[in-house]
Design an enzyme around this catalytic site. Structure first.
Site, PDB file in Angstrom:
ATOM      1  N   ARG A 176      37.247  43.665  35.910  1.00 57.48           N
ATOM      2  CA  ARG A 176      37.822  43.423  34.578  1.00 57.48           C
ATOM      3  C   ARG A 176      36.818  42.655  33.731  1.00 57.48           C
ATOM      4  O   ARG A 176      36.813  41.433  33.682  1.00 57.48           O
ATOM      5  CB  ARG A 176      39.129  42.650  34.702  1.00 57.48           C
ATOM      6  CG  ARG A 176      40.221  43.419  35.446  1.00 57.48           C
ATOM      7  CD  ARG A 176      41.486  42.590  35.563  1.00 57.48           C
ATOM      8  NE  ARG A 176      42.088  42.320  34.279  1.00 57.48           N
ATOM      9  CZ  ARG A 176      43.099  41.463  34.088  1.00 57.48           C
ATOM     10  NH1 ARG A 176      43.576  40.791  35.114  1.00 57.48           N
ATOM     11  NH2 ARG A 176      43.603  41.279  32.895  1.00 57.48           N
ATOM     12  N   ASP A 190      34.653  40.927  30.715  1.00 56.28           N
ATOM     13  CA  ASP A 190      34.988  40.082  29.574  1.00 56.28           C
ATOM     14  C   ASP A 190      34.606  40.732  28.254  1.00 56.28           C
ATOM     15  O   ASP A 190      33.864  41.723  28.217  1.00 56.28           O
ATOM     16  CB  ASP A 190      34.239  38.754  29.681  1.00 56.28           C
ATOM     17  CG  ASP A 190      34.996  37.713  30.468  1.00 56.28           C
ATOM     18  OD1 ASP A 190      36.231  37.757  30.505  1.00 56.28           O
ATOM     19  OD2 ASP A 190      34.334  36.837  31.057  1.00 56.28           O
ATOM     20  N   ARG A 218      27.437  34.932  34.578  1.00 50.63           N
ATOM     21  CA  ARG A 218      26.829  34.311  33.398  1.00 50.63           C
ATOM     22  C   ARG A 218      26.472  32.852  33.650  1.00 50.63           C
ATOM     23  O   ARG A 218      25.478  32.340  33.116  1.00 50.63           O
ATOM     24  CB  ARG A 218      27.760  34.467  32.204  1.00 50.63           C
ATOM     25  CG  ARG A 218      27.837  35.911  31.716  1.00 50.63           C
ATOM     26  CD  ARG A 218      29.098  36.184  30.920  1.00 50.63           C
ATOM     27  NE  ARG A 218      29.203  35.331  29.776  1.00 50.63           N
ATOM     28  CZ  ARG A 218      30.330  35.112  29.099  1.00 50.63           C
ATOM     29  NH1 ARG A 218      31.458  35.704  29.500  1.00 50.63           N
ATOM     30  NH2 ARG A 218      30.344  34.328  28.057  1.00 50.63           N
TER      31      ARG A 218
END
Length: 309
Positions: free
Chosen positions: A71, A73, A231
Site C-alpha cells: 500500500r 504512500d 524513506r
C-alpha cells in the site's frame, strides 16, 4: 499506506468465496497525483481508480475490492505492483478475453495494468508475497535534477559517497525490530527481515548523462516494510553519504529502537516499488498462512500481525 506500506490487519478469508475466481493484476503507476494506493474519502487514489474502472467496464452494480501487495504512500510510484480481486465466476468468464484492453481504454494515463489472469490456488497478493523490492533514486549533481527526471528523482545538494553508504547499509541487514525507522501503528509489528540494501551509481539518462551526471540508486528488498521504513532508512544513509554522520550512525539508530530527530523521512517521489516476489505455486498456501502469524524476536513478547509494504 511503502506505506511504503503498512496496515493493521483484520481477519481475512484465505481464499476466494464459493462461486468466485481470484484474479491477479500486475500494474504500474506514477504516484505524483495520487494520495497513495488505499481508498480515502475525497481523495484520488490508485485503488479507487482501478476499482471504478473495473466496475464500469464489467457493467457491475457493485465494486469489487482489490487486495494489494504494497500500500504505497502519496507520491510513491510503482513499476511492479501486484493486486488481486475476487470476481463472480460468470462475470470473469464473460469479460476475461477483452478485460485488459477495456481497462486500458478506461484507466487514466498514470495507471497501466500489464497483465490480468486467474491466480493459482493459495495466492494472496498481500500475504503470499515473500519480498518486496523498492528503488530510491537520488541526484547529487550540483546543477540539480534533469527536468525530464524530476518526477521520480530526489535532488541532494551535496556530493554523496556511495561506498560509505554501502558500509552503513551492511549494519542494517537481517531480521531486526525496525521501530526506529517506522511510524508505529496499533496492532502492527515493526519486525522485518531486510534482505538487500545497497547503493550503486547509474547514468541519469543515456542522452543527458554528460549534463546531468549520475544517480545514486538504493535497492531495498525485505520480506515486508512498515510505514515510512524505506524513506527513513534512505534518509539516515544520505547523512552518512554527505559526511554529516559517521558510517555507524544508521546502525546506532536501529539499535536505539526509537525515532532519531536527525533522521528525516525523505520525500516520496524518489521511491518506486519495483517488484514483488512470490514462492512457487505449490508453496503459496503455506506462505499465505505463515505471513498472518505473530512475529517475535528472541526475548521479546509477541507483536502484532505482519503489515507489509
Amino acid at each position: 499506506m511503502p506505506k511504503e506500506c503498512a496496515e493493521t490487519a483484520a481477519p481475512r478469508r484465505e481464499g476466494p468465496a464459493e462461486g468466485t475466481v481470484r484474479i491477479r493484476l500486475d500494474l504500474s503507476y506514477h504516484g505524483g497525483e495520487f494520495s497513495g494506493w488505499a481508498r480515502q474519502p475525497g481523495r484520488r487514489t490508485v485503488q479507487e481508480e482501478v476499482e471504478s474502472a473495473l466496475r464500469i467496464v464489467t457493467r457491475s452494480e457493485e465494486t469489487y475490492d482489490l487486495t494489494v501487495a504494497g500500500r504505497t504512500d502519496a507520491g510513491v510510484h510503482a513499476r511492479g505492483q501486484v493486486a488481486h480481486v475476487d470476481l463472480p465466476a460468470g462475470l470473469w468468464t464473460a469479460h476475461r478475453e477483452m478485460l485488459l484492453r477495456r481497462l486500458a481504454g478506461r484507466l487514466p494515463g498514470d495507471i497501466r495494468i500489464h497483465h490480468i489472469g486467474e491466480a493459482p490456488s493459495g495466492f494472496d497478493a498481500r500475504f503470499a508475497a515473500i519480498w518486496r523490492r523498492y528503488a530510491y533514486r537520488v541526484a547529487d549533481h550540483p546543477g540539480g535534477v534533469d527536468p525530464l527526471l524530476r518526477g521520480h528523482v530526489l535532488w541532494h545538494d551535496r556530493p554523496l559517497d556511495v561506498d560509505r553508504m554501502n558500509e552503513a547499509a551492511k549494519l542494517l541487514l537481517g531480521e531486526h525490530d525496525f521501530a526506529a525507522y517506522c511510524k508505529k501503528r496499533e496492532g502492527a509489528t515493526t519486525i522485518r527481515t531486510l534482505l538487500d540494501l545497497y547503493w550503486e551509481r547509474v547514468p541519469a539518462d543515456s542522452h543527458t548523462a554528460g549534463v546531468a551526471g549520475s544517480l545514486a540508486v538504493a535497492t531495498v528488498r525485505a520480506d515486508a516494510f512498515c510505514h515510512n521504513m524505506v524513506r527513513a532508512l534512505v534518509g539516515s544513509m544520505l547523512l552518512v553519504g554527505d559526511g554529516h554522520r559517521p558510517v555507524e550512525f544508521p546502525g546506532e539508530v536501529l539499535a536505539g529502537g526509537v525515532r532519531h530527530s536527525a533522521v528525516n523521512v525523505i520525500r516520496p517521489y524518489g521511491l518506486t516499488l519495483e517488484e514483488v516476489g512470490y514462492p512457487a505455486d505449490e508453496l503459496l498456501a503455506e506462505r499465505n498462512r505463515t505471513a498472518r502469524r505473530m512475529r517475535t524476536l528472541p526475548g521479546q513478547p509477541p507483536q502484532g500481525q505482519q503489515a507489509e509494504g
